[in-house]
Design a protein around this motif. Structure first.
Motif, mmCIF file in Angstrom:
data_model
loop_
_atom_site.group_PDB
_atom_site.id
_atom_site.type_symbol
_atom_site.label_atom_id
_atom_site.label_comp_id
_atom_site.label_asym_id
_atom_site.label_seq_id
_atom_site.Cartn_x
_atom_site.Cartn_y
_atom_site.Cartn_z
ATOM 1 N N GLY A 3 0.805 -1.214 0.000
ATOM 2 C CA GLY A 3 0.000 0.000 0.000
ATOM 3 C C GLY A 3 0.839 1.265 0.000
ATOM 4 O O GLY A 3 0.339 2.344 0.270
ATOM 5 N N TRP A 4 2.120 1.137 -0.297
ATOM 6 C CA TRP A 4 3.005 2.298 -0.328
ATOM 7 C C TRP A 4 2.769 3.084 -1.612
ATOM 8 O O TRP A 4 2.342 2.557 -2.623
ATOM 9 C CB TRP A 4 4.465 1.884 -0.288
ATOM 10 C CG TRP A 4 4.897 1.195 0.966
ATOM 11 C CD1 TRP A 4 4.236 1.116 2.155
ATOM 12 C CD2 TRP A 4 6.110 0.464 1.143
ATOM 13 N NE1 TRP A 4 4.954 0.407 3.064
ATOM 14 C CE2 TRP A 4 6.125 -0.012 2.471
ATOM 15 C CE3 TRP A 4 7.183 0.177 0.327
ATOM 16 C CZ2 TRP A 4 7.173 -0.762 2.983
ATOM 17 C CZ3 TRP A 4 8.232 -0.576 0.849
ATOM 18 C CH2 TRP A 4 8.222 -1.031 2.164
ATOM 19 N N GLN A 5 3.103 4.374 -1.569
ATOM 20 C CA GLN A 5 3.087 5.219 -2.756
ATOM 21 C C GLN A 5 4.536 5.521 -3.122
ATOM 22 O O GLN A 5 5.369 5.733 -2.238
ATOM 23 C CB GLN A 5 2.379 6.539 -2.461
ATOM 24 C CG GLN A 5 0.938 6.373 -2.040
ATOM 25 C CD GLN A 5 0.437 7.660 -1.429
ATOM 26 O OE1 GLN A 5 0.987 8.159 -0.466
ATOM 27 N NE2 GLN A 5 -0.615 8.198 -2.019
ATOM 28 N N ILE A 6 4.836 5.539 -4.400
ATOM 29 C CA ILE A 6 6.178 5.902 -4.867
ATOM 30 C C ILE A 6 6.031 7.151 -5.712
ATOM 31 O O ILE A 6 5.278 7.167 -6.683
ATOM 32 C CB ILE A 6 6.836 4.753 -5.649
ATOM 33 C CG1 ILE A 6 6.976 3.537 -4.722
ATOM 34 C CG2 ILE A 6 8.180 5.189 -6.205
ATOM 35 C CD1 ILE A 6 7.578 2.321 -5.369
ATOM 36 N N GLU A 7 6.721 8.223 -5.301
ATOM 37 C CA GLU A 7 6.592 9.516 -5.970
ATOM 38 C C GLU A 7 7.944 10.177 -6.171
ATOM 39 O O GLU A 7 8.853 9.973 -5.390
ATOM 40 C CB GLU A 7 5.740 10.499 -5.148
ATOM 41 C CG GLU A 7 4.756 9.928 -4.234
ATOM 42 C CD GLU A 7 3.958 10.969 -3.471
ATOM 43 O OE1 GLU A 7 4.537 11.928 -2.946
ATOM 44 O OE2 GLU A 7 2.748 10.776 -3.400
ATOM 45 N N TYR A 20 15.262 10.829 -7.906
ATOM 46 C CA TYR A 20 15.098 9.973 -6.732
ATOM 47 C C TYR A 20 13.614 9.723 -6.497
ATOM 48 O O TYR A 20 12.804 10.643 -6.524
ATOM 49 C CB TYR A 20 15.719 10.676 -5.519
ATOM 50 C CG TYR A 20 15.855 9.835 -4.281
ATOM 51 C CD1 TYR A 20 16.994 9.067 -4.069
ATOM 52 C CD2 TYR A 20 14.862 9.807 -3.315
ATOM 53 C CE1 TYR A 20 17.153 8.308 -2.919
ATOM 54 C CE2 TYR A 20 14.996 9.051 -2.166
ATOM 55 C CZ TYR A 20 16.138 8.305 -1.982
ATOM 56 O OH TYR A 20 16.282 7.549 -0.844
ATOM 57 N N GLU A 21 13.233 8.485 -6.318
ATOM 58 C CA GLU A 21 11.838 8.116 -6.054
ATOM 59 C C GLU A 21 11.667 7.943 -4.547
ATOM 60 O O GLU A 21 12.392 7.174 -3.922
ATOM 61 C CB GLU A 21 11.480 6.814 -6.771
ATOM 62 C CG GLU A 21 11.580 6.901 -8.277
ATOM 63 C CD GLU A 21 10.463 7.712 -8.910
ATOM 64 O OE1 GLU A 21 9.413 7.904 -8.296
ATOM 65 O OE2 GLU A 21 10.656 8.147 -10.063
ATOM 66 N N HIS A 22 10.725 8.648 -3.968
ATOM 67 C CA HIS A 22 10.468 8.604 -2.532
ATOM 68 C C HIS A 22 9.337 7.624 -2.243
ATOM 69 O O HIS A 22 8.320 7.628 -2.934
ATOM 70 C CB HIS A 22 10.100 9.995 -2.014
ATOM 71 C CG HIS A 22 11.190 10.992 -2.234
ATOM 72 N ND1 HIS A 22 12.133 11.294 -1.288
ATOM 73 C CD2 HIS A 22 11.513 11.734 -3.324
ATOM 74 C CE1 HIS A 22 12.973 12.189 -1.761
ATOM 75 N NE2 HIS A 22 12.625 12.472 -3.009
ATOM 76 N N ILE A 23 9.509 6.818 -1.215
ATOM 77 C CA ILE A 23 8.487 5.846 -0.821
ATOM 78 C C ILE A 23 7.732 6.413 0.378
ATOM 79 O O ILE A 23 8.340 6.811 1.370
ATOM 80 C CB ILE A 23 9.114 4.491 -0.449
ATOM 81 C CG1 ILE A 23 9.950 3.944 -1.611
ATOM 82 C CG2 ILE A 23 8.022 3.496 -0.052
ATOM 83 C CD1 ILE A 23 10.783 2.736 -1.257
ATOM 84 N N LYS A 24 6.390 6.432 0.262
ATOM 85 C CA LYS A 24 5.545 6.931 1.345
ATOM 86 C C LYS A 24 4.612 5.826 1.831
ATOM 87 O O LYS A 24 4.093 5.064 1.026
ATOM 88 C CB LYS A 24 4.689 8.110 0.868
ATOM 89 C CG LYS A 24 5.456 9.384 0.662
ATOM 90 C CD LYS A 24 4.581 10.486 0.111
ATOM 91 C CE LYS A 24 3.588 10.979 1.128
ATOM 92 N NZ LYS A 24 2.771 12.105 0.622
ATOM 93 N N ASN A 25 4.439 5.777 3.126
ATOM 94 C CA ASN A 25 3.436 4.911 3.742
ATOM 95 C C ASN A 25 2.413 5.854 4.354
ATOM 96 O O ASN A 25 2.686 6.470 5.378
ATOM 97 C CB ASN A 25 4.075 4.013 4.795
ATOM 98 C CG ASN A 25 3.096 3.028 5.393
ATOM 99 O OD1 ASN A 25 2.014 2.821 4.851
ATOM 100 N ND2 ASN A 25 3.470 2.419 6.495
ATOM 101 N N GLY A 26 1.284 6.031 3.693
ATOM 102 C CA GLY A 26 0.334 7.056 4.105
ATOM 103 C C GLY A 26 0.958 8.415 3.850
ATOM 104 O O GLY A 26 1.369 8.727 2.746
ATOM 105 N N GLU A 27 1.092 9.219 4.880
ATOM 106 C CA GLU A 27 1.710 10.547 4.764
ATOM 107 C C GLU A 27 3.176 10.554 5.186
ATOM 108 O O GLU A 27 3.825 11.590 5.178
ATOM 109 C CB GLU A 27 0.926 11.561 5.610
ATOM 110 C CG GLU A 27 -0.475 11.813 5.079
ATOM 111 C CD GLU A 27 -0.477 12.288 3.629
ATOM 112 O OE1 GLU A 27 0.275 13.221 3.288
ATOM 113 O OE2 GLU A 27 -1.234 11.698 2.824
ATOM 114 N N HIS A 28 3.709 9.390 5.579
ATOM 115 C CA HIS A 28 5.075 9.314 6.101
ATOM 116 C C HIS A 28 6.058 8.849 5.029
ATOM 117 O O HIS A 28 5.835 7.829 4.372
ATOM 118 C CB HIS A 28 5.146 8.365 7.295
ATOM 119 C CG HIS A 28 4.229 8.760 8.402
ATOM 120 N ND1 HIS A 28 4.526 9.783 9.264
ATOM 121 C CD2 HIS A 28 3.027 8.284 8.780
ATOM 122 C CE1 HIS A 28 3.546 9.924 10.124
ATOM 123 N NE2 HIS A 28 2.608 9.024 9.856
#
Length: 101
Positions: A3-7, A20-28
């Motif tokens: 359920g992570w987002q990659i942005e 660089y791609e940042h991995i987010k778990n919810g808002e973190h």
């Protein structure tokens, strides 16, 4: 799967020009994937654990005194934080980090 987002977005909401791609778990923000161009040739795919510490320099110094190897001496990434990459005496590699926030 997790359920992570990659942005391609920094913590301040601006686009990261490095790729660089940042991995987010919810808002973190919990991790990232550097562009292939920044990886050493022949480096295998891997995960690196980051441990948050209060003082990167003193932790790196203590680790070195206990037999660790500094793969990356303490350095500052402007607007991000201070970090070092360490290999313990058995060769396990990890990073220590203090956020600029």
């Amino acid at each position: 799967m997790f359920g992570w987002q990659i942005e391609n977005q920094r913590t301040d909401g601006t686009k990261d020009p490095s790729g660089y791609e940042h991995i987010k778990n919810g808002e973190h923000f919990i991790g990232g994937i550097p562009p292939a161009a920044y990886r050493p040739p022949g480096a295998p795919a891997h995960w690196m654990a980051y441990f948050q510490v209060d003082d990167v320099d003193s932790c790196a110094s203590k680790a070195k005194g206990l037999g660790a190897k500094l793969c990356l001496a303490p350095m500052t990434m402007e607007g991000v934080g201070r970090l070092a990459v360490i290999a313990d005496p058995q060769g396990a590699v990890f990073a220590i980090f203090k956020s600029a926030r």
